[in-house]
Design an enzyme around this catalytic site. Structure first.
Site, PDB file in Angstrom:
ATOM      1  N   CYS A  46     -19.606 -12.506 -19.122  1.00  0.00           N
ATOM      2  CA  CYS A  46     -20.942 -12.552 -19.716  1.00  0.00           C
ATOM      3  C   CYS A  46     -20.979 -13.573 -20.856  1.00  0.00           C
ATOM      4  CB  CYS A  46     -21.315 -11.171 -20.242  1.00  0.00           C
ATOM      5  SG  CYS A  46     -23.052 -10.954 -20.608  1.00  0.00           S
ATOM      6  N   CYS A  86     -27.110 -12.341 -19.837  1.00  0.00           N
ATOM      7  CA  CYS A  86     -26.724 -13.657 -19.320  1.00  0.00           C
ATOM      8  C   CYS A  86     -27.392 -13.973 -17.989  1.00  0.00           C
ATOM      9  CB  CYS A  86     -25.202 -13.779 -19.196  1.00  0.00           C
ATOM     10  SG  CYS A  86     -24.542 -12.968 -17.740  1.00  0.00           S
ATOM     11  N   CYS A 137     -28.103  -9.310 -15.134  1.00  0.00           N
ATOM     12  CA  CYS A 137     -27.623  -8.947 -16.468  1.00  0.00           C
ATOM     13  C   CYS A 137     -28.686  -9.303 -17.501  1.00  0.00           C
ATOM     14  CB  CYS A 137     -26.324  -9.687 -16.783  1.00  0.00           C
ATOM     15  SG  CYS A 137     -25.820  -9.556 -18.511  1.00  0.00           S
ATOM     16  N   GLY A 168       0.796  -1.226   0.000  1.00  0.00           N
ATOM     17  CA  GLY A 168       0.000   0.000   0.000  1.00  0.00           C
ATOM     18  C   GLY A 168       0.825   1.270   0.000  1.00  0.00           C
ATOM     19  N   CYS A 225     -23.609  -7.125 -18.112  1.00  0.00           N
ATOM     20  CA  CYS A 225     -22.340  -7.331 -17.425  1.00  0.00           C
ATOM     21  C   CYS A 225     -21.286  -6.349 -17.935  1.00  0.00           C
ATOM     22  CB  CYS A 225     -21.802  -8.734 -17.704  1.00  0.00           C
ATOM     23  SG  CYS A 225     -22.595 -10.029 -16.780  1.00  0.00           S
TER      24      CYS A 225
END
Lengths: 309, 374
Positions: free
Chosen positions: A278, A250, A247, A38, A272
């Site tokens: 997807c 899908c 979605c 980080g 998606c």
């Protein structure tokens, strides 16, 4: 850069464009970043043959970690076929000649802008992020000299005040992307402008995460299986976005969706954002509520045409 | 109406083909040659070499041609090429006192050793469109009368002032001290003057011009006089370890500007003039002067002045002077951002829903507020 004529074996440029000295310098910064999860490591970012803001940090990191046997996936906004993903993939095809893929599971290195794939990543994979502004405190304190001091002293009060003010004003935290996280209980980090929906994925992720900011000349990293906590308050715990529909193509739920405007009469659908995810689901026979809709089919067809190259 | 959101490889390839066609323009018009650009657009070439940090007139001309005359884009092409070149080392400092001068003026003295040499300049020209240029013929040699070059040394004005102790001395630096290079090390703050000058030399002409202008209008006033501006050729020498002495690599054309600024003095230092320094490739006087003024402004701390203006703010100036970085980040907004926008869209919708809900629940409060406002 987009004709696929390859230049990697012509001797004009080194493998993956950067010279080995530069790669070594970048790898050192990466190693330091991994050692201090980080922490933003300054590095001597080079001018790349694409503009700053187009992913020069990610490209330099990818170039430094890429080997001849790697398989590269390049996504932007979760999709392999957005213009800049196409362009950057072409760059590595041209300068490194490595195998590229659209399939998340097949890739060993994935460079991304603004999204993390829906599919769980593994220990064998490296996820490279393109970062515009690496400093999570930048919009609270514009001076680098000050923010570096704040990180050194672990002085993150300003950030908590900002989040608190959000709650006081709006009733909830009004940060939807680039949502700050604390890495390994020490450094507050900007996970790049991914939607906060993706924040839970970076916690204890099996894959190595590398973040490259070219213009700002910073690299930072999250080693595999590192604790990454999205900042919040006990009474206002961190929450991700929820979509009330699956979605449209899908039928996937609990994935990040793009809103696609279909006409100028308010017609829209949610699909998606992760186009590979997807397509894989649709190939498995999953269908969403609008899969048969002609307007939706237009998008599906176009995507498939781009995919089968 | 269907709005396409995803673009593909074919679209990019076609866009680049169209760009190539538009760049060339009407093919019945002869194509520009690099010689034409280098010879006749020398100010553009100089700017591209300076901001691109690479002295090569032919490459700059090529970059300008390729960029369709977009000078920032051309400088970017130069930078991206430059970064791939191998590094042999750093040259010796150029000695501008030994410059083969084509132009040299001082605004602080009427005459001075070496004289005032006006040289090629737009100054004192009437800015009237010269329509004869529209039908310029080729090949005719243009007659020029210049005064014979006086065969005498042309010391820098700052050196003349320095002899009397009126000018702060050049900072004495260790010759063997490493030179700061922000192309090899990321810029860190506080930045020393060598890095600041390097940053300014690569910086955007327009940005520096605006900053310098702001100091003249009271935002961090430095009372500048154009002590001297000189333009001409200087030799670039490189110390070859194997030989044990410096060899000349060639000559470059540069503009040097020394601004002379007031300094009231302090308890430790007597009143004296101070300097701001500008050095750029080619004849780019506007930038050399701006650079010198901004350089002087950023020296507020060492001279014990107060900081109050943007041009004095080292971190602000150095972080935003590079137009390649600036244009990249501004223009990257053209890239798709719909994932983040979706997140914002969701938030704004939610906040609006909450707002309307609250309003509908308390219609009286709303009316009361309106009454109070009236």
């Amino acid at each position: 850069m987009n004709d696929t004529a390859q230049i990697y074996d012509q001797g004009e440029y080194n493998f993956a464009y950067l010279d080995e000295q530069t790669k070594r310098m970048i790898r050192r910064a990466i190693l330091k970043g991994i050692a201090i999860p980080g922490y933003q490591v300054p590095f001597a970012s080079r001018e790349m043959p694409m503009p700053y803001g187009w992913g020069t940090g990610g490209v330099q990191v990818t170039a430094a970690v890429l080997g001849k046997d790697d398989c590269l996936k390049m996504i932007d906004q979760g999709s392999d076929d957005t213009t800049n993903a196409v362009s950057l993939r072409g760059f590595f095809e041209k300068t490194a000649g490595v195998r590229t893929t659209y399939e998340t599971s097949e890739a060993t290195v994935i460079q991304t802008r603004h999204r993390i794939p829906e599919k769980t990543l593994t220990e064998d994979q490296i996820l490279v992020f393109q970062v515009p502004i690496p400093e999570p405190l930048r919009f609270l304190e514009p001076r680098e000299t000050e923010t570096r001091k704040m990180h050194a002293l672990e002085d993150y009060g300003l950030m908590h005040v900002k989040l608190y003010e959000d709650i006081a004003k709006n009733g909830h935290i009004a940060t939807t992307y680039a949502y700050p996280v604390k890495v390994n209980d020490r450094y507050v980090m900007d996970p790049s402008p991914t939607p906060k929906f993706d924040n839970p994925k970076i916690d204890e992720m099996a894959a190595l995460q590398l973040y490259g900011a070219g213009r700002e000349k910073r690299i930072y990293a999250i080693p595999p299986y590192t604790k990454v906590k999205s900042l919040d308050f006990e009474d206002y715990p961190f929450e991700v976005q929820k979509f009330d529909k699956p979605c449209a193509l899908c039928g996937a739920e609990n994935v990040y969706l793009d809103e696609v405007i279909l006409d100028d009469r308010g017609g829209r659908m949610f699909v998606c954002s992760d186009s590979d995810h997807c397509e894989e689901r649709r190939a498995q026979g999953h269908t969403g509520p609008m899969a048969a809709n002609p307007a939706a089919a237009q998008i599906t067809e176009k995507n498939q045409r781009e995919t089968t190259r | 109406m269907y709005v396409a959101v995803k673009g593909g490889e074919t679209a990019i390839r076609n866009a680049h083909k169209l760009l190539a066609k538009r760049r060339r323009g009407d093919t019945s018009v002869p194509a520009l040659t690099l010689e034409q650009i280098a010879e006749q657009l020398s100010h553009s070439v100089a700017r591209v070499m300076g901001e691109g940090s690479l002295y090569d007139e032919t490459l700059a001309a090529l970059a300008i041609k390729q960029a369709r005359g977009d000078l920032i884009e051309a400088a970017f092409l130069m930078r991206a090429y430059r970064t791939t070149l191998p590094r042999f080392g750093y040259s010796q400092p150029v000695d501008t006192a030994r410059m083969l001068v084509e132009r040299r003026i001082s605004a602080t003295y009427k005459d001075l050793p070496g004289g005032q040499v006006l040289g090629p300049t737009f100054d004192y020209s009437y800015r009237l469109l010269d329509f004869t240029l529209a039908a310029e013929s080729d090949g005719a040699e243009l007659p020029v009368e210049t005064a014979e070059m006086r065969d005498e040394a042309m010391p820098r004005v700052t050196d003349l002032l320095g002899d009397e102790g009126l000018m702060e001395p050049d900072p004495i630096t260790d010759v063997d001290a490493p030179v700061g290079d922000l192309t090899r090390e990321p810029l860190a703050f506080p930045a020393d003057r060598d890095l600041r000058l390097q940053n300014l030399a690569r910086g955007d002409e327009g940005f520096l011009l605006a900053l310098a202008y702001s100091t003249q209008r009271g935002y961090g006033r430095t009372h500048p006089f154009a002590g001297e501006i000189r333009y001409g050729e200087v030799e670039v020498e490189f110390f070859a370890e194997e030989l044990g002495f410096a060899v000349t690599l060639g000559t470059i054309k540069v503009t040097e500007c020394q601004m002379v600024n007031q300094f009231k003095g302090s308890s430790k230092a007597a009143p004296t003039f101070t300097r701001g320094y500008g050095l750029v490739f080619g004849q780019v006087e506007r930038k050399a002067m701006s650079m010198a003024m901004v350089d002087r402004s950023m020296r507020w701390q060492e001279l014990g002045e107060e900081q109050s203006a943007p041009a004095q703010d080292i971190e602000f100036v150095l972080s935003h002077s590079d137009n390649i970085q600036a244009t990249g980040f501004v223009e990257h907004l053209k890239l798709p951002h719909y994932v983040d926008f979706q997140a914002e869209l969701d938030l704004v919708r939610r906040m609006r829903a909450e707002w309307f809900e609250k309003r509908d629940q308390n219609p009286d409060e709303d009316a009361a507020a309106q009454e109070a406002a009236e």
